[in-house]
Design a protein around this motif. Structure first.
Motif, mmCIF file in Angstrom:
data_model
loop_
_atom_site.group_PDB
_atom_site.id
_atom_site.type_symbol
_atom_site.label_atom_id
_atom_site.label_comp_id
_atom_site.label_asym_id
_atom_site.label_seq_id
_atom_site.Cartn_x
_atom_site.Cartn_y
_atom_site.Cartn_z
ATOM 1 N N UNK A 372 0.834 -1.202 0.000
ATOM 2 C CA UNK A 372 0.000 0.000 0.000
ATOM 3 C C UNK A 372 0.870 1.255 0.000
ATOM 4 N N UNK A 373 2.081 1.125 0.515
ATOM 5 C CA UNK A 373 3.035 2.226 0.548
ATOM 6 C C UNK A 373 3.985 2.179 -0.643
ATOM 7 N N UNK A 374 4.646 1.030 -0.835
ATOM 8 C CA UNK A 374 5.822 0.973 -1.695
ATOM 9 C C UNK A 374 5.524 0.925 -3.185
ATOM 10 N N UNK A 375 4.271 0.604 -3.582
ATOM 11 C CA UNK A 375 3.972 0.590 -5.013
ATOM 12 C C UNK A 375 4.063 1.994 -5.602
ATOM 13 N N UNK A 376 3.956 3.013 -4.774
ATOM 14 C CA UNK A 376 3.865 4.393 -5.265
ATOM 15 C C UNK A 376 5.193 4.903 -5.812
ATOM 16 N N UNK A 377 6.296 4.614 -5.118
ATOM 17 C CA UNK A 377 7.589 5.132 -5.568
ATOM 18 C C UNK A 377 8.725 4.136 -5.389
ATOM 19 N N UNK A 378 8.679 3.320 -4.319
ATOM 20 C CA UNK A 378 9.798 2.409 -4.054
ATOM 21 C C UNK A 378 9.972 1.401 -5.185
ATOM 22 N N UNK A 379 8.889 0.753 -5.611
ATOM 23 C CA UNK A 379 9.013 -0.236 -6.690
ATOM 24 C C UNK A 379 9.339 0.411 -8.030
ATOM 25 N N UNK A 659 10.627 1.928 2.943
ATOM 26 C CA UNK A 659 11.300 2.522 1.799
ATOM 27 C C UNK A 659 10.510 3.561 1.039
ATOM 28 N N UNK A 660 9.199 3.686 1.265
ATOM 29 C CA UNK A 660 8.408 4.627 0.472
ATOM 30 C C UNK A 660 8.749 6.085 0.780
ATOM 31 N N UNK A 661 8.846 6.437 2.072
ATOM 32 C CA UNK A 661 9.190 7.818 2.405
ATOM 33 C C UNK A 661 10.561 8.176 1.826
ATOM 34 N N UNK A 662 11.468 7.229 1.847
ATOM 35 C CA UNK A 662 12.797 7.442 1.286
ATOM 36 C C UNK A 662 12.747 7.567 -0.231
ATOM 37 N N UNK A 663 11.963 6.705 -0.877
ATOM 38 C CA UNK A 663 11.879 6.729 -2.338
ATOM 39 C C UNK A 663 11.321 8.059 -2.832
ATOM 40 N N UNK A 664 10.340 8.615 -2.094
ATOM 41 C CA UNK A 664 9.810 9.930 -2.489
ATOM 42 C C UNK A 664 10.937 10.955 -2.532
ATOM 43 N N UNK A 665 11.785 10.956 -1.510
ATOM 44 C CA UNK A 665 12.874 11.935 -1.474
ATOM 45 C C UNK A 665 13.868 11.681 -2.605
ATOM 46 N N UNK A 666 14.247 10.432 -2.826
ATOM 47 C CA UNK A 666 15.241 10.117 -3.860
ATOM 48 C C UNK A 666 14.757 10.613 -5.221
ATOM 49 N N UNK A 667 13.534 10.234 -5.584
ATOM 50 C CA UNK A 667 12.968 10.703 -6.845
ATOM 51 C C UNK A 667 12.926 12.236 -6.885
ATOM 52 N N UNK A 668 12.344 12.831 -5.868
ATOM 53 C CA UNK A 668 12.108 14.280 -5.891
ATOM 54 C C UNK A 668 13.404 15.075 -5.881
ATOM 55 N N UNK A 669 14.394 14.606 -5.151
ATOM 56 C CA UNK A 669 15.675 15.318 -5.125
ATOM 57 C C UNK A 669 16.357 15.268 -6.489
ATOM 58 N N UNK A 670 16.125 14.181 -7.243
ATOM 59 C CA UNK A 670 16.662 14.096 -8.607
ATOM 60 C C UNK A 670 15.874 14.987 -9.562
ATOM 61 N N UNK A 671 14.577 15.243 -9.226
ATOM 62 C CA UNK A 671 13.810 16.194 -10.026
ATOM 63 C C UNK A 671 12.573 15.663 -10.695
ATOM 64 N N UNK A 672 12.148 14.432 -10.371
ATOM 65 C CA UNK A 672 10.963 13.878 -11.016
ATOM 66 C C UNK A 672 10.338 12.792 -10.146
ATOM 67 N N UNK A 673 9.072 12.423 -10.480
ATOM 68 C CA UNK A 673 8.319 11.500 -9.623
ATOM 69 C C UNK A 673 7.215 10.819 -10.446
ATOM 70 N N UNK A 674 6.917 9.520 -10.166
ATOM 71 C CA UNK A 674 5.868 8.796 -10.897
ATOM 72 C C UNK A 674 4.481 9.012 -10.290
ATOM 73 N N UNK A 675 3.728 10.000 -10.786
ATOM 74 C CA UNK A 675 2.367 10.212 -10.292
ATOM 75 C C UNK A 675 1.531 8.964 -10.505
ATOM 76 N N UNK A 676 1.585 8.412 -11.697
ATOM 77 C CA UNK A 676 1.003 7.093 -11.968
ATOM 78 C C UNK A 676 2.151 6.094 -11.900
#
Length: 763
Positions: A372-379, A659-676
């Motif tokens: 429920x958490x990790x599918x959003x950004x970690x995976x 890992x989800x809270x961390x994955x959000x930062x990793x993506x966002x700090x690089x400059x992009x994020x998977x909304x879908x």
């Protein structure tokens, strides 16, 4: 001429070296940037965040050997709170950043003084706990150390994939005791988790070896855990407490509640080393794991090997940034690689969801899926950084389908907990399918996706969805969140069905993915609950929070779930009344400060109604890209990174969630994020790192440069992709994995000319 030839040779060698250096990462000391104390709490105990543990762990390993600061750990769920000053012992299994506690297997605690059976002092029992101070504590990936004040014992821990290792050094003691508690667990008095020991055993193999197991219920419905502990020196005697009875030097004792006290003598200035092998299968597995991974008593060798393993996995990314950003980034990457965990023994044996013995064809079987958490950004991040591991995780999920009938929802230690809603293994598999991640049988995977989308099971009564085209709250609680989340899962399943030629399935699932519209009330502009007669349920407050049942929303409110249509953003914009109304509502979302008294404990990190401390909010700041106002996405993502992440123990605003809270930062700090998270589209935000190099499979690299990043330069002015002007507000997955260079030019004022850039697609 000779001088010219010599210079040409030197230049050629230098050029070849530079090319190779860019193509493959030089494994350097990445662990120096990791601070395992980030997310372990706060100094005042009033702003607990992260629920991380600081102890020793191997990447994706079964063992997490770490201190517990509570006798019956529950909050924080990791067992360790940075605000505490007492350690009760060191157990071998922990969860990283979850919202529910479990594990804490086999607590070891050295102490001096009279024989004690309780951690905390009681009548006629001084207790074996000890105070400690953070200045005498150290943590690195694969290593933990603390000085216990009570006995002045310097205690060090390290771990391999299936084993833990202890080293105790005694400055003053000539003898000491070692508590080994098989009864240590979360609070057994909690009525709804019903945590209890079903059975346990301890065996004295010889005076340097003990074995044991326990069978326990908790968050995971049933777990079996076995251990074998070998000591570098013999113990003088063993006292075993079974319930209220105490046995002296008994060869074997069985009882649901077991504790063991070992006495060692002649220990002054002579470290004691202990190696402990764990298995989720049987004694043979614990013995084999220990024999294979630590066949010696060389503590430093184990530390070196585990830290090398961490350097190897962290080497997938090189960043240039401020020291604080580096610590936050690499600690986030470290947290990303803790879970899931390999629960198979070194011979590939594991117990499946039905507790049958199986052998994994690839030798590994992973569990702890906080989907429920990790599918959003970690995976999605795994598909870029470690697609090989993403395939292993998915193959492990598919084994649950084969044996249990549907994919994991929240799987722990091989058992289905049914925690949370929807079935978000579906988007993980669909994402891997569309990105062509190798090593997965996608025909079989689609069978699992279809079954998990159509066979009713707990929290997924699909017959109600087929009948009403939404979930009525009076028949199924958490109805609004369920309808929205399953609509997204259905879209993911439909795309996979269509690509594989299952046209009838695709039409059915695509139609169901539109049912979210049936719970939108245009008069008030929110999703809300209906009953089975189609009536809107009253009373309704968009601010009121729900937990995990008894209310239409799951761990959120109507404001946060309003934006959960990641697969159909443009249709949702029209449903809201068009672009301008959508923007006004989104602006209000980020500025409405009202907080009711019943805010759920998962809600934290507020910016208006945005709550970064829990996952339903994570994609929302990026929605401005879809309506041509990317500078607002840039403003809010930069604000979140700056305010919600630090390099301190209180560095996260909510549970880290595997890992989800961390994955959000990793993506966002690089400059992009998977909304879908399943369409391979990454929406641009505000890159904060000056330079990032992703080391991809096949020795490809993708370089991200943010010119002028920092000092408040949060706004994108221009973009280049592979040296050419780029006029889109998104990046495709293929752009990354093909290798290349993405350049952002940053400034301190919004560039509203970006409104003309191409907005992200939803296909």
């Amino acid at each position: 001429m000779k001088r010219l030839s010599f210079l040409l040779v030197i230049f050629t060698i230098f050029w070849v070296y530079q090319v190779k250096a860019q193509q493959s990462p030089v494994v350097k000391n990445y662990i120096q940037f990791v601070n395992p104390f980030i997310g372990t709490g706060s100094v005042d105990s009033m702003s607990l965040s992260g629920s991380n543990f600081p102890g020793a762990v191997y990447p994706w390993g079964l063992v997490q050997l770490s201190p517990d600061t509570r006798d019956n750990p529950e909050d924080p769920c990791s067992g360790y709170d940075y605000a505490d000053s007492i350690i009760v012992g060191f157990s071998h299994t922990h969860l990283s950043g979850t919202g529910v506690a479990d594990l804490f297997d086999f607590l070891f605690m050295p102490y001096q003084g009279p024989l004690s059976w309780q951690a905390n002092p009681q009548k006629n029992d001084p207790g074996y706990r000890s105070t400690f101070r953070h200045e005498n504590e150290d943590a690195q990936p694969g290593y933990y150390r603390v000085l216990l004040d009570r006995s002045q014992i310097n205690l060090e821990l390290t771990a391999t994939e299936h084993c833990g290792m202890h080293r105790y050094t005694f400055a003053n003691a000539d003898s000491f005791r070692l508590m080994i508690d098989l009864d240590h667990s979360l609070d057994k008095k909690r009525p709804y988790w019903v945590c209890r020991l079903i059975g346990a055993e301890v065996r004295i193999v010889d005076n340097k070896t003990i074995e044991g197991y326990r069978i326990i219920t908790g968050w995971a419905p049933l777990r079996k855990v076995y251990f074998r502990a070998e000591f570098s020196r013999p113990f003088a005697c063993a006292d075993i407490k079974a319930g209220r009875q105490i046995f002296h030097n008994a060869a074997v004792v069985n009882h649901p509640r077991l504790k063991l006290n070992l006495t060692f003598e002649g220990t002054k200035n002579k470290p004691l080393l202990i190696k402990v092998g764990l298995s989720s299968v049987n004694y043979e597995g614990a013995r084999l794991n220990l024999k294979k991974e630590i066949p010696h008593f060389d503590f430093n060798r184990v530390v070196k090997g585990t830290q090398q393993a961490w350097n190897n996995v962290l080497a997938c990314v090189d960043v240039q940034s401020t020291p604080e950003q580096k610590r936050i980034f690499y600690t986030a990457l470290y947290h990303l690689f803790i879970h899931p965990n390999n629960i198979a023994d070194v011979n590939g044996h594991y117990l499946n969801t039905n507790f049958d013995l199986r052998t994994a064809p690839d030798g590994v079987h992973y569990s702890t899926f906080s989907l429920w958490d990790t599918y959003r950004a970690a995976h999605p991040l795994y598909t870029i950084l470690r697609p090989d591991m993403d395939a292993k995780f998915i193959n492990s999920m598919l084994r649950q389908y084969r044996d249990f009938g549907y994919l994991p929802i929240w799987q722990l230690w091989g058992s289905e907990t049914y925690c949370m809603i929807g079935n978000h293994a579906i988007p993980v598999i669909a994402d891997a399918f569309h990105k062509k991640i190798p090593g997965i049988d996608y025909d079989f995977a689609y069978q699992a996706v279809k079954a998990s989308s159509t066979i009713p099971h707990q929290n997924s009564p699909f017959h109600l969805l087929d009948r009403f085209h939404y979930f009525p709250e009076n028949l199924q609680t958490q109805s609004v969140s369920l309808t929205l989340e399953i609509a997204y899962d259905d879209w993911c399943a439909a795309q996979m069905a269509k690509a594989l030629g299952h046209e009838q399935d695709a039409r059915y699932l695509l139609q169901r993915s539109q049912y979210y519209k049936n719970l939108f009330d245009p008069e008030i502009g929110f999703f809300r609950a209906r009953d089975d007669q189609g009536h809107w349920m009253e009373p309704f407050s968009p601010l009121k929070y729900g937990g995990n049942g008894g209310y239409p929303f799951t761990e959120g409110n109507a404001w946060q779930y309003l934006w959960y249509v990641p697969h159909d953003v443009y249709s949702f914009i029209e449903l809201m009344g068009g672009r301008e109304k959508f923007i006004r509502k989104l602006d209000t979302f980020f500025t409405l400060e009202a907080k009711p008294a019943d805010v759920n404990g998962n809600a934290s990190g507020f910016i208006g109604q945005y709550a970064h401390g829990n996952e339903p909010s994570h994609h929302i700041a990026y929605l401005y890209d879809f309506v041509g106002q990317p500078w607002k996405t840039q403003y809010y993502t930069a604000k979140i990174m700056r305010e919600q992440y630090t390099d301190q123990p209180s560095g996260y605003s909510g549970n880290e969630d595997c890992g989800q809270m961390s994955a959000w930062y990793i993506f966002s700090a690089m400059g992009f994020y998977p909304v879908n998270p399943a369409n391979g589209i990454y929406c641009f935000g505000s890159p904060q790192l000056k330079r990032t190099i992703l080391h991809l499979p096949d020795k490809k690299i993708f370089e991200i440069i943010a010119h002028n990043a920092g000092n408040g330069n949060d706004y994108i002015q221009n973009i280049l992709l592979n040296g050419k002007p780029y006029h889109k507000l998104y990046l495709r997955h293929q752009d990354i994995v093909n290798g290349g260079r993405l350049e952002f030019f940053m400034g301190n004022q919004p560039n509203k000319a970006l409104a003309k850039y191409e907005t992200p697609p939803t296909d």
